[in-house]
Design an enzyme around this catalytic site. Structure first.
Site, PDB file in Angstrom:
ATOM      1  N   HIS A 187       0.847  -1.188   0.000  1.00 29.15           N
ATOM      2  CA  HIS A 187       0.000   0.000   0.000  1.00 29.15           C
ATOM      3  C   HIS A 187       0.885   1.242   0.000  1.00 29.15           C
ATOM      4  O   HIS A 187       1.797   1.383   0.805  1.00 29.15           O
ATOM      5  CB  HIS A 187      -0.898  -0.011   1.247  1.00 29.15           C
ATOM      6  CG  HIS A 187      -1.740   1.210   1.399  1.00 29.15           C
ATOM      7  ND1 HIS A 187      -1.811   1.941   2.561  1.00 29.15           N
ATOM      8  CD2 HIS A 187      -2.567   1.837   0.518  1.00 29.15           C
ATOM      9  CE1 HIS A 187      -2.638   2.948   2.408  1.00 29.15           C
ATOM     10  NE2 HIS A 187      -3.111   2.911   1.177  1.00 29.15           N
TER      11      HIS A 187
ATOM     12  N   HIS B 217       1.418  11.573  -0.699  1.00 28.86           N
ATOM     13  CA  HIS B 217       0.424  11.064   0.237  1.00 28.86           C
ATOM     14  C   HIS B 217      -0.516  12.189   0.623  1.00 28.86           C
ATOM     15  O   HIS B 217      -0.120  13.114   1.331  1.00 28.86           O
ATOM     16  CB  HIS B 217       1.100  10.506   1.479  1.00 28.86           C
ATOM     17  CG  HIS B 217       0.184   9.671   2.337  1.00 28.86           C
ATOM     18  ND1 HIS B 217      -0.924  10.197   2.947  1.00 28.86           N
ATOM     19  CD2 HIS B 217       0.211   8.350   2.654  1.00 28.86           C
ATOM     20  CE1 HIS B 217      -1.538   9.233   3.622  1.00 28.86           C
ATOM     21  NE2 HIS B 217      -0.878   8.105   3.459  1.00 28.86           N
TER      22      HIS B 217
END
Length: 437
Positions: free
Chosen positions: A132, A176
């Site tokens: 991930h 992110h």
């Protein structure tokens, strides 16, 4: 003009039903954040009432038999153990021929994706561990998801690389939530690392899942340059039709024979009739609940919404098993998620409440087949059992995991002391928020 502002923050934590909740207090700087785990509005999901042929390159028509052979890609010929693997000759124009033999097919001794058993197994009939937010391995940053970079991940056995892409100043980056929080570099540079690894490992099939995170949906054409310039395009698999049902997928051996060993997926804005090597995820694969904060990890269909069980049973599926803690910022509407590292050892373990092993078992029971991909954070952090996540996958593949894990670089994992969630936050400059006015 770019102005940088610190968020003077005080961090507090409490535990609610075993889930860490982080509250960041202080004076809000100018700017907004889109939350990791909060999907953009107005998303559409493609569906196909009929199958559409998009290529005559049907890998499923290959016959993997014969006594000798070679595989040639762009002038580079692989021989040796490939003879046992495929016994055929493959060229870059998509044609394949086989050498006739009256003898029984030779026993293969060459591993595909680390296991000999996988060579004859369909891409749709294998459980792989997925990293991930693979590129987000920035030390001392609370928004990281991995300890090791992509090369170590692939060496250790990760076979799906996933991450959020953002468009900043006409360049694609892996970021992110927001590039001011964590920017892991350009997409092209990360793709180049993957392409170089694939070139050096001719018997491995790698899957990429591109998260189209924006801001807004990034136009599909913006990905052509990074894929082409990095060297990935030569390995990109082009499916013969859309959608691909479970029975349509070639074996790993067939993908290796053709040297089309990178399967590229995109969650939103893919269009296979325009670019056939970027596969539309949600018309051919579904996912369990996205960015989970529930350590029960249910196996129900979350995306695409409204997918009937009958249709879901004929698609690949990905199990999201990366437990998150929700971060709340007073004065801002957005909330976002960071990995819950406080319980990562249990999350990535083989058995017990909230474990990867338990979720994989539950999903296989519910759907009568194991997930194709198990998406995890910090795959190397699993308490006293390094490699536990790979052990879980091996159990569902009916193979034995006997590899050494994890990593070759000096990193957090090599110390044997996983960083607690609050310590990670505190050592990342109490979370630096940078906004653009």
């Amino acid at each position: 003009m770019l102005l940088r502002k610190l968020w003077p923050a005080v961090l507090a934590t409490r535990t609610i039903f075993g889930q860490s909740v982080i509250v960041i207090t202080g004076t809000a700087a100018t700017g907004t954040l889109s939350g990791d785990g909060v999907l953009p509005t107005g998303l559409t999901y493609a569906s196909f009432s009929t199958t559409r042929t998009i290529s005559q390159n049907t890998a499923s028509s290959l016959t993997l038999s014969g006594s000798n052979g070679t595989a040639t890609t762009n002038g580079t010929t692989s021989t040796g153990s490939l003879i046992n693997l495929v016994g055929a000759t493959s060229t870059t124009n998509g044609t394949a021929t086989t050498t006739a033999s009256q003898n029984a097919r030779p026993t293969n001794t060459q591993a595909c994706n680390n296991y000999v058993e996988f060579c004859d197994r369909s891409y749709a009939n294998i459980t792989e561990i997925a990293a991930h937010n693979s590129p987000f391995a920035v030390k001392r940053n609370a928004f990281s998801n991995q300890d090791y970079g992509v090369v170590d991940q692939l060496n250790d056995g990760i076979r799906m690389i996933q991450g959020q892409t953002h468009l900043e100043n006409n360049t694609l980056f892996y970021c992110h939530t927001n590039c001011n929080l964590l920017n892991a570099g350009t997409v092209e540079a990360e793709f180049k690392k993957i392409a170089d690894w694939v070139a050096a490992h001719p018997f491995d099939v790698v899957t990429l899942l591109i998260g189209n995170a924006g801001p807004g949906l990034i136009p599909l054409n913006d990905y052509i340059g990074p894929i082409t310039n990095s060297g990935l395009l030569r390995y990109a698999y082009r499916p013969p039709k859309i959608p691909m049902a479970l029975a349509d997928w070639p074996t790993l051996g067939e993908l290796i024979l053709r040297q089309k060993r990178v399967v590229i997926w995109m969650d939103y804005a893919a269009n296979q009739t325009a670019i056939d090597y970027i596969l539309d995820e949600f018309s051919q694969m579904w996912e369990t609940p996205y960015s989970p904060t529930n350590d029960a990890f249910p196996c129900n269909v979350d995306r695409p919404p409204g997918l009937a069980p009958r249709d879901a049973s004929n698609r690949l599926y990905l199990a999201n098993h990366n437990l998150n803690a929700q971060v709340s910022i007073p004065g801002m509407d957005s909330k976002f998620l960071i990995p819950n590292t406080a319980v990562i050892n249990q999350t990535n373990s083989v058995r017990g409440p909230g474990s990867l092993g338990l979720m994989a078992n539950n999903c296989e029971t519910q759907w009568n087949r194991a997930p194709n991909f198990l998406l995890v954070d910090y795959y190397n952090r699993d308490g006293t059992d390094p490699g536990a996540v790979f052990r879980v996958a091996a159990a569902h593949n009916n193979v034995t995991y006997n590899r050494k894990c994890c990593g070759s670089a000096v990193s957090v994992a090599s110390t044997g002391r996983p960083i607690p969630l609050m310590q990670m936050l505190a050592t990342s400059l109490i979370v630096l928020f940078v906004f653009t006015l």
